[in-house]
Write an enzyme that holds these catalytic residues in place. Sequence first.
Site, short mmCIF file in Angstrom:
data_model
loop_
_atom_site.label_atom_id
_atom_site.label_comp_id
_atom_site.label_asym_id
_atom_site.label_seq_id
_atom_site.Cartn_x
_atom_site.Cartn_y
_atom_site.Cartn_z
N LYS A 47 0.84 -1.20 0.00
CA LYS A 47 0.00 0.00 0.00
C LYS A 47 0.88 1.26 0.00
O LYS A 47 0.69 2.16 -0.79
CB LYS A 47 -0.91 -0.04 1.24
CG LYS A 47 -1.86 1.10 1.36
CD LYS A 47 -2.85 0.82 2.50
CE LYS A 47 -3.66 2.05 2.84
NZ LYS A 47 -4.64 1.80 3.89
N GLU A 98 10.52 -4.53 4.69
CA GLU A 98 10.59 -5.94 4.29
C GLU A 98 10.31 -6.10 2.80
O GLU A 98 11.05 -6.75 2.06
CB GLU A 98 9.56 -6.78 5.06
CG GLU A 98 9.85 -6.98 6.52
CD GLU A 98 9.25 -5.90 7.41
OE1 GLU A 98 9.00 -4.77 6.90
OE2 GLU A 98 9.04 -6.15 8.60
N GLY A 155 -5.04 -2.41 5.13
CA GLY A 155 -4.23 -3.54 4.66
C GLY A 155 -4.90 -4.89 4.92
O GLY A 155 -5.02 -5.72 4.02
N ARG A 156 -5.36 -5.10 6.14
CA ARG A 156 -5.90 -6.42 6.50
C ARG A 156 -7.32 -6.63 5.96
O ARG A 156 -7.91 -7.67 6.19
CB ARG A 156 -5.84 -6.63 8.01
CG ARG A 156 -6.50 -5.55 8.83
CD ARG A 156 -6.10 -5.66 10.30
NE ARG A 156 -6.61 -4.55 11.09
CZ ARG A 156 -6.01 -3.37 11.24
NH1 ARG A 156 -4.87 -3.14 10.61
NH2 ARG A 156 -6.52 -2.43 12.00
N GLU A 179 -4.94 -7.42 15.06
CA GLU A 179 -4.48 -6.08 14.70
C GLU A 179 -5.64 -5.08 14.79
O GLU A 179 -5.43 -3.91 15.12
CB GLU A 179 -3.87 -6.09 13.29
CG GLU A 179 -2.86 -4.98 13.08
CD GLU A 179 -1.98 -5.20 11.86
OE1 GLU A 179 -0.83 -5.63 12.04
OE2 GLU A 179 -2.43 -4.93 10.74
N HIS A 235 -4.47 -33.86 17.13
CA HIS A 235 -3.32 -34.65 17.56
C HIS A 235 -2.22 -33.76 18.09
O HIS A 235 -1.06 -34.18 18.20
CB HIS A 235 -2.83 -35.51 16.40
CG HIS A 235 -3.86 -36.48 15.93
ND1 HIS A 235 -3.92 -37.78 16.39
CD2 HIS A 235 -4.93 -36.31 15.12
CE1 HIS A 235 -4.97 -38.39 15.84
NE2 HIS A 235 -5.60 -37.51 15.06
N LYS A 280 9.01 -0.87 14.33
CA LYS A 280 9.57 -0.49 13.02
C LYS A 280 10.59 0.63 13.19
O LYS A 280 11.67 0.60 12.61
CB LYS A 280 8.45 0.02 12.11
CG LYS A 280 7.59 -1.01 11.47
CD LYS A 280 6.80 -0.31 10.34
CE LYS A 280 5.59 -1.09 9.92
NZ LYS A 280 4.73 -0.34 9.02
C1 G6Q Z 1 -2.72 -4.21 7.95
C2 G6Q Z 1 -1.52 -3.52 8.34
C3 G6Q Z 1 -0.24 -4.16 7.89
C4 G6Q Z 1 0.16 -3.79 6.46
C5 G6Q Z 1 1.61 -4.19 6.24
C6 G6Q Z 1 2.09 -3.94 4.85
O1 G6Q Z 1 -3.83 -3.81 8.14
O2 G6Q Z 1 -1.62 -2.20 8.00
O3 G6Q Z 1 -0.25 -5.55 8.03
O4 G6Q Z 1 -0.68 -4.41 5.55
O5 G6Q Z 1 2.43 -3.50 7.15
O6 G6Q Z 1 1.97 -2.60 4.51
P1 G6Q Z 1 2.16 -2.12 3.04
O7 G6Q Z 1 1.08 -2.72 2.21
O8 G6Q Z 1 2.10 -0.63 3.08
O9 G6Q Z 1 3.51 -2.61 2.58
#
Ligand code: G6Q
Length: 543
Positions: free
Chosen positions: A209, A215, A270-271, A356, A387, A510
Amino acid sequence: MSTLEPLTETSEWQLLQAHVSAMQNVHLRELFANNPDRGHTMSMRAGDIYLDFSKNRLTPDILQLLLQLARARNVEGLRGAMFSGQKINTTENRAVLHTALRNLSGSAVLVDGEDVMPEILAVRSQMEQFAEAVRSGTWQGHTGKRIRHIVNIGIGGSDLGPVMVTEALKFYSQRDLYMHFVSNIDGSHIEETLRNLDPAETLCIIASKTFTTDETMTNAHTARSWLIEKLGDEAAIAKHFVAVSTNTEEVTKFGIDPANMFVFWDWVGGRYSLTSAIGLSIMLSVGPQLFRELLEGFETMDTHFRTAPLEENLPVILALIGIWNTNFLGASTEAILPYEQYLHRFPAYFQQGNMESNGKSVTKAGTQVDYNTGPIVWGEPGTNGQHAFYQLIHQGTRLIPCDFIGFAEPLNDPDGRGTHHRKLIANLLAQSHALAFGKTADEVRAEGVAEELVPHRVFEGNRPSNTLLLPRLTPNALGQLIAAYEHKIFVQGAIWDIDSFDQWGVELGKVLAKEIIGTLQDGDIDSYDSSTQALIHTWRSLQ
Ligand code: G6Q
């Protein structure tokens, strides 16, 4: 700013509190004995989902009080605010409109007075054209080869949804197109993913996003160097890299042509983003038609959630049961147990979705809460979990409410006689039964068990669970299921008066990582605490 009365001071909360001790002394065995029809009356249907919630430690009276609580907390008003694009993510001043992404009705959805639907439809159509081109082989790699491998590089919300859904719908996937997902900054993840891939047949989707997540950008640059080195031409980027992002500037800087960029918007969390362009890998895997069927399933549940009265509203009922277990019976966790191998990442997906979203300890107004919020969510598919960790659920000291998820029809039937599937579902039913009803000491004795072993063989029972049954794992059914859990999280956040759509808690780590990286190898570390200093010294000496 919230104007809600403090939750624990509301009369609805206090009335519920008054029922706790009675419920702590009653066993599900008694509740079922007192109402032999309980299994029917405490169940409901929404879309394709049949929900049995009878094996919970509550009564219809308690459910009524929980519904009153939901009303008092303005769940209906907030629900309307979300669907109509109001900025309910107050700490980020953003609308929360993942539901617009699956609005197939054609009706306008306004953010700041502007209809967002035309943009959504335009991006989806761009995705469809691209997916068709890759799937049919019209889109070719730099050397003219067909794309066989898709590598989605993203993390968190830009990874978990695509992974979960491509796995869930693998049965329907184009089998000569292999999906890979790289998320971890640990170099082993990308190394192991790329090692056997032919770059000439590989397409990388950089899904971020912000397009600044360390990462993802680190992995994206590694993949970029790998590809350019192997194909010997920087121009190859154009055919092997696409981006999914809100940040055109950073995408361009990376070297991806904005024509190969699929955008989404700040009002998609994001989620909650898998039905946006973040779902490009899903569409590549199953094709535009099944992606649409997935959206239809989401829309079915969105419409149900938006329009059904609270007492007939499946996500609301799931949420209220969770509130009862968490806030009144003292559960601190919930297990999601799909009896469906294809859903093996579903618990991990909602681990993020729930933890989250509702892992917050201040209200929207910034006041410390005096009640528990989001539970610890985890799970594995049945029967594997049986199990492994079910022992603790059955006989441990903790209360672990479980959601069992099963399907009437299997997707695969290896012996052609349904043997695997009947055994799978028999296990699901056996587990929810055993958790609820247990086995008494007298029953154990009647089996001739030696007296000293009786305490070990007793199952106390009275362990709550929901069971969700659906006809078959289709894209549509999956969409319904995901949306049901999303809206459950929403309702709980509304009752707890927290912002379910921010995630400030992931920020501090972060920021500190950025600080530490500068000093890790050989910088001055005196400003750190003694533990961090000792760990860095040890790490350096072990190098
Ligand atoms: C989800 C969070 C988080 C996000 C990641 C990746 O709701 O905001 O999991 O999706 O940190 O972020 P980017 O898509 O900006 O790389």
